[in-house]
Scaffold this active site. Structure first.
Site, PDB file in Angstrom:
ATOM      1  CB  ALA A 209      -8.081   6.422  17.790  1.00  0.00           C
ATOM      2  CG  HIS A 210      -4.734   5.814  12.542  1.00  0.00           C
ATOM      3  ND1 HIS A 210      -5.273   7.066  12.525  1.00  0.00           N
ATOM      4  CD2 HIS A 210      -3.528   5.926  11.935  1.00  0.00           C
ATOM      5  CE1 HIS A 210      -4.444   7.904  11.915  1.00  0.00           C
ATOM      6  NE2 HIS A 210      -3.367   7.223  11.559  1.00  0.00           N
ATOM      7  NE  ARG A 211       0.361   7.891  14.298  1.00  0.00           N
ATOM      8  CZ  ARG A 211      -0.218   8.606  13.335  1.00  0.00           C
ATOM      9  NH1 ARG A 211      -1.004   9.629  13.620  1.00  0.00           N
ATOM     10  NH2 ARG A 211      -0.038   8.291  12.074  1.00  0.00           N
ATOM     11  CG  ASP A 286      -4.458   8.254  17.172  1.00  0.00           C
ATOM     12  OD1 ASP A 286      -4.889   8.429  16.014  1.00  0.00           O
ATOM     13  OD2 ASP A 286      -4.385   7.127  17.707  1.00  0.00           O
TER      14      ASP A 286
END
Ligand code: UDP
Length: 365
Positions: A209-211, A286
């Protein structure tokens, strides 16, 4: 093309992890027929998000490094533009090539336009229809100034047509799929990622997850942490530096690190990541690229967003949009994957098609 050149010159602009993966699929083939100059903007500068991909994927070393990482999106863009403008003027390429939807993509596109250079965009036409995503702005703007628009999917071609873009549009398949299909067996035999973690196939989950939309907002980041804490199986969580920084700032990094079911790790190299992805019960992500790769490897995907540009994976039943909703995620994890998986994304020949079209366009011998 300049009179003295025997082969066309293509400047390729890359800057972050997924772009290194995409360029790795194309560069080697392209260089058989054109002179490629590789420019690394420095958008991702950590060794774990950059150097490892050059080493592992045989991506040629960058010819120019702009060191434009850090700061806000607009600060990065503002740092990249003058350097790219100067490079384009100096190199006078026959074509400039960009990938995906990042600040580096948009910077390359604007520099090509300003310098009067033909522009090719790989992964054109992707749309999440979520204008809150900075990536969506980058995609739309880049497509509208591109001369060659290389689409991964039929949906992308249709998206462009709806925006009035039909000229120079080519359905070629997906270059990330090329690399994945070519690397999956190598990952299985070379990577020790399961053994090193004492993991058994199908008995763990993988999470990325990094958005910005998920990790920059405190409320959403806390929801992500709660979702991770409720997972029914052990999970490997290779943390993007952006996420790591945000978690640490809110004092959440420690809490996750202490959870015995979660393996919080630095980002992984490509082959280790692919092996873990192939053998996981499911992936929660994501990432755009990981949704595709999960599909191609036959791993069910839970996408931690409300929308995706990779709609075919959802239509095929292998990808479920769960946002950051724990109950939706847990329900999706209970479902069995479909019995079939139609071929999507071009069957591993996208880069070859791109090379042929670029060579025809630039008049390569
Ligand atoms: N990836 C990797 N190591 C990791 C996480 C991802 O090598 O720890 C690879 C993944 O296989 C895919 C690419 O990085 O090829 C996706 O990058 P990212 O999720 O950063 O970008 P996005 O696709 O969301 O733009």
């Amino acid at each position: 093309m300049s009179e003295r050149r025997s082969r066309p010159r293509v400047v390729t602009v890359v800057g972050n992890r997924p772009q290194f993966v995409k360029a790795a699929a194309v560069s080697r083939l392209l260089r058989e027929r054109v002179d490629e100059v590789l420019v690394h903007t420095g958008q991702h500068y950590d060794a774990e998000l950059s150097d490892v991909f050059f080493d592992e994927l045989d991506l040629p070393a960058p010819d120019h490094y702009l060191g434009a990482g850090g700061g806000s999106n607009l600060e990065q863009l503002a740092r990249m533009l003058p350097s790219l403008e100067a490079l384009v003027a100096d190199l006078a390429p026959d074509l400039l090539l960009v990938y995906g939807d990042t600040n580096s993509t948009l910077a390359g596109a604007l520099a090509a336009r300003a310098g009067g250079i033909a522009l090719a965009h790989v992964e054109a036409g992707m749309r999440s229809f979520d204008r809150a995503m900075p990536e969506e702005t980058n995609r739309v703007l880049t497509d509208h100034v591109s001369d060659l628009l290389f689409c991964s999917t039929e949906t992308a071609v249709e998206n462009l047509a709806r925006e009035g873009l039909r000229l120079g549009v080519h359905l070629v398949g997906d270059v990330m799929a090329d690399l994945l299909l070519a690397s999956a067996d190598r990952a299985e035999s070379c990577s020790r990622a399961l053994e090193e973690r004492s993991l058994e196939p199908q008995r763990y989950l993988l999470v990325t997850a990094h958005r910005a939309g998920n990790v920059d907002d405190e409320h959403r980041l806390r929801a992500l942490v709660e979702l991770l804490e409720s997972l029914p199986l052990p999970a490997v969580v290779p943390l993007h530096p952006r996420t790591r920084t945000r978690l640490a700032r809110l004092g959440l990094a420690e809490r996750l690190a202490q959870n015995p079911h979660l393996r919080i790790e630095p980002p992984l190299g490509y082959l280790d990541f692919i092996r873990l992805l192939r053998n996981a019960r499911a992936v929660l992500t994501d990432s755009g690229g990981v949704q595709k790769e999960a599909y191609l490897l036959g791993t069910p995907c839970l996408t931690l967003r409300e929308r995706t540009e990779w709609v075919e994976t959802v239509a095929a039943g292998w990808n479920t949009l769960v946002g950051l909703d724990r109950d939706r995620a847990l329900a999706a994890l209970q479902r069995r994957p479909p019995a079939t998986r139609p071929e999507l994304y071009g069957g591993g020949r996208a880069a070859e098609r791109i090379r042929e079209i670029i060579c025809a366009y630039t008049g390569a011998p």
